[in-house]
Enzyme design. Structure first.
Site, PDB file in Angstrom:
ATOM      1  N   GLU A 133       0.891  -1.170   0.000  1.00 17.66           N
ATOM      2  CA  GLU A 133       0.000   0.000   0.000  1.00 17.66           C
ATOM      3  C   GLU A 133       0.919   1.207   0.000  1.00 17.66           C
ATOM      4  O   GLU A 133       1.608   1.450   0.988  1.00 17.66           O
ATOM      5  CB  GLU A 133      -0.860   0.026   1.268  1.00 17.66           C
ATOM      6  CG  GLU A 133      -1.696  -1.202   1.525  1.00 17.66           C
ATOM      7  CD  GLU A 133      -2.882  -1.300   0.593  1.00 17.66           C
ATOM      8  OE1 GLU A 133      -3.196  -0.292  -0.061  1.00 17.66           O
ATOM      9  OE2 GLU A 133      -3.470  -2.377   0.507  1.00 17.66           O
ATOM     10  N   CYS A 189      -3.485   8.362   3.523  1.00 17.16           N
ATOM     11  CA  CYS A 189      -3.224   7.816   2.187  1.00 17.16           C
ATOM     12  C   CYS A 189      -4.440   7.958   1.290  1.00 17.16           C
ATOM     13  O   CYS A 189      -4.329   7.975   0.077  1.00 17.16           O
ATOM     14  CB  CYS A 189      -2.829   6.363   2.314  1.00 17.16           C
ATOM     15  SG  CYS A 189      -3.994   5.430   3.302  1.00 17.16           S
TER      16      CYS A 189
END
Ligand code: NAP
Length: 518
Positions: free
Chosen positions: A254, A293
């Site tokens: 990620e 994020c």
């Protein structure tokens, strides 16, 4: 000052060598430190492979789910303490801290419930039974079974609680022992979580390495899984790590993400969908000081609405008090580290060279409740460009802070999707429209470029958690620049830690082996 240790091989290991400071990012005061290394990782991996593996092998999904429920409960008991640590070490406001900590506990609770539903079995069915012989007697069935290895979790600085919990929940429910490594700079929350969790968990099931990774991955072997969240430069070094390549270690990444938000041509700013759009952009810019994020970085609006959107953002951002996150009146705290401040400042300068100012200049701010010049503060910044499709500074560099760029487009769904695609793969992007044809055109063209598409509209506005919230029931991850990984998404999140195996044999035997969720 608190000295942080690592929980390895069933005990707390102080480590050795130089000590690294953890600071309060609002005051720059050193509040804890941690050893640079000096832990016996050979023993820790052996302990996970023996004690941790043995404990989890004995449990069914329901029993592992019960373990997760007890973690969620223990976390709830330490909630206020964890919030205080997130404020002190992460620069979080109380709201930011709750987002991380309650989000972590909710994810544990979600997977606890999933474990209960999966029941007293140890294999999961994958798809329907197949007939592979001349008659129905000879069957085929894909199943997911436990992997025999260690789940190595490496997390980013921004979500020390949620990041630890969301990975832990999936791995433990699947039956893999975990060695978890939080980012060093904000490790106080994860350290305290480790203290709370070790009281509840059986031996070897979870170990915690606090401090730099050092040679952590040198111990990875066949069957192991690495789940990484962090920057793309670190991700690149993991992809080519000798042990990961040699043993075919499963690696989930990620990484960076240039998430977009698009206002549909049918939405008036004064409407419910318009208000949702504005609230989402402002929340994503300022919650956790933009260090999410999933935060919106690129905003596309119909050309005729550009001025109106910029004015509305200016007004809302001006009402956000920036300063000491421990104060009730403060809505946005500092960035988490000095490095973050340097990176975000450089990112704003790069963006400023290619765009025009709307709000916040280049992030200069006079924070409330803090001595002048102290802390890693950057104020919210909005930029604009008339040429979003060719603006490299906008589409190629993630500024991991309270910064967004607003730009005009034609209003066509295809153009909106092409803009999303310029992020070269993102975790999430959002579109706000009540026009179903427009939404359908957008989704079809944008879906290849996003792990999740959030569709804001009048009817869902009152229930919306916003695009920045990763839900345990929905996939978290994205293609391309976002790393190509997948986490969460209910049962899907467990699959990283399970091995798929095709079984063939007597159809009735296969049926008896498998369970699926009703
Ligand atoms: P980072 O510098 O890449 O660090 C991430 C983690 O990797 C930290 O725990 C770090 O440990 C560790 N690490 C560093 N070098 C390593 C190595 N050689 N081997 C193993 N581990 C290593 O990223 P960050 O600054 O913490 O996070 C910011 C970035 O994360 C942003 O770019 C953001 O987009 C991304 N992010 C992505 C997601 C997502 O879900 N996609 C979520 C959050 C953040 P130390 O702290 O000890 O150096």
């Amino acid at each position: 000052m608190q000295q942080l240790a690592s929980f390895l091989s069933g005990g707390w290991s102080a480590g050795s060598g130089a000590r690294l400071p953890l600071v309060n990012p609002a005051t720059e005061e050193v509040i804890a430190d941690v050893a640079q290394g000096g832990h016996d990782l050979v023993a820790a991996f052996a302990y996970a492979r023996s004690a941790g593996d043995r404990e989890l092998a004995q449990m069914t999904f329901a029993q592992r789910g019960a373990l997760l429920a007890s973690l969620a409960k223990a976390m709830h008991g330490a909630r206020e303490e964890l919030i205080a640590l997130a404020v002190a070490n992460g620069g979080n406001t109380r709201g930011d801290a709750k987002f991380d900590i309650d989000g972590g506990a909710a994810t544990l609770g979600y997977y606890a419930d999933l474990g209960a539903k999966l029941g007293d079995r140890t294999l999961l069915g994958d798809g329907e039974p197949l007939q592979v012989g001349r008659t129905a007697r000879m069957g085929g069935q894909h199943v997911w079974g436990r992997r025999r290895g260690v789940a190595i979790h490496i997390n980013a600085f921004n979500f020390p609680a949620w990041g630890t919990c969301e990975k832990l929940a999936c791995a433990l429910l699947a039956g893999m022992p975990v060695i978890s490594k939080p980012a060093t700079a904000t490790a106080l929350v994860a350290f305290r979580l480790g203290q709370v969790f070790e009281q509840v968990l059986p031996p070897g099931v979870m170990q915690l390495l606090i401090g730099p990774a050092g040679g952590l991955l040198d111990h990875a072997g066949a069957g192991d899984v690495v789940a990484f969240t962090g920057g793309s430069a670190t991700a690149r070094s993991l992809r080519t790590h000798a042990k990961i390549v040699e043993h075919g270690v499963r690696l989930n990444i990620e990484a960076d993400s240039l998430n977009a938000a698009v206002l549909g041509p049918d939405v008036e700013l004064s409407s419910e969908a318009g208000a949702l759009f504005l609230a989402d952009v402002v929340r994503d810019m300022t919650q956790k000081t933009g260090q999410k994020c999933t935060a919106i970085r690129r905003v596309l609006v119909p050309e005729a609405r550009l001025a109106e959107v910029c004015d509305a953002l200016k007004e809302r951002l001006a009402a956000i008090a920036v300063g000491d996150p421990a104060r009730d009146d403060v809505r946005m705290g500092p960035l988490a580290t000095a490095q973050q401040k340097a990176d975000v400042t450089a990112g704003i300068a790069r963006l400023a060279a290619a765009t025009d100012a709307v709000y916040g200049g280049t992030g200069e701010v006079a924070p409330v409740g803090v001595r002048a010049g102290q802390g890693f503060f950057v104020g919210p910044v909005v930029r604009t460009t008339a040429t979003p499709m060719t603006c490299a500074a906008l589409n190629e560099h993630e500024v991991f802070g309270p910064v967004a760029t607003v730009a005009p487009y034609s209003g066509a769904a295809g153009d909106a999707a092409a803009f999303v695609a310029l992020g070269h793969g993102c975790l999430v992007s959002s579109a706000y429209s009540d026009d179903r044809d427009w939404v359908s055109g957008f989704v079809t063209a944008a879906a290849p470029w996003a792990g999740r598409l959030y569709l804001g509209s009048t009817k869902m506005a009152s229930q919306s958690p916003g695009p920045g919230t990763a839900l345990p029931s929905l996939l978290h991850g994205g293609p391309g620049r976002a790393g190509g990984g997948e986490e969460l998404g209910g049962e899907r999140g467990m699959q990283l830690y399970l091995q798929r195996c095709a079984l063939e044999g007597d159809a009735s035997v296969l049926k008896s082996l498998v369970t699926t969720i009703d």
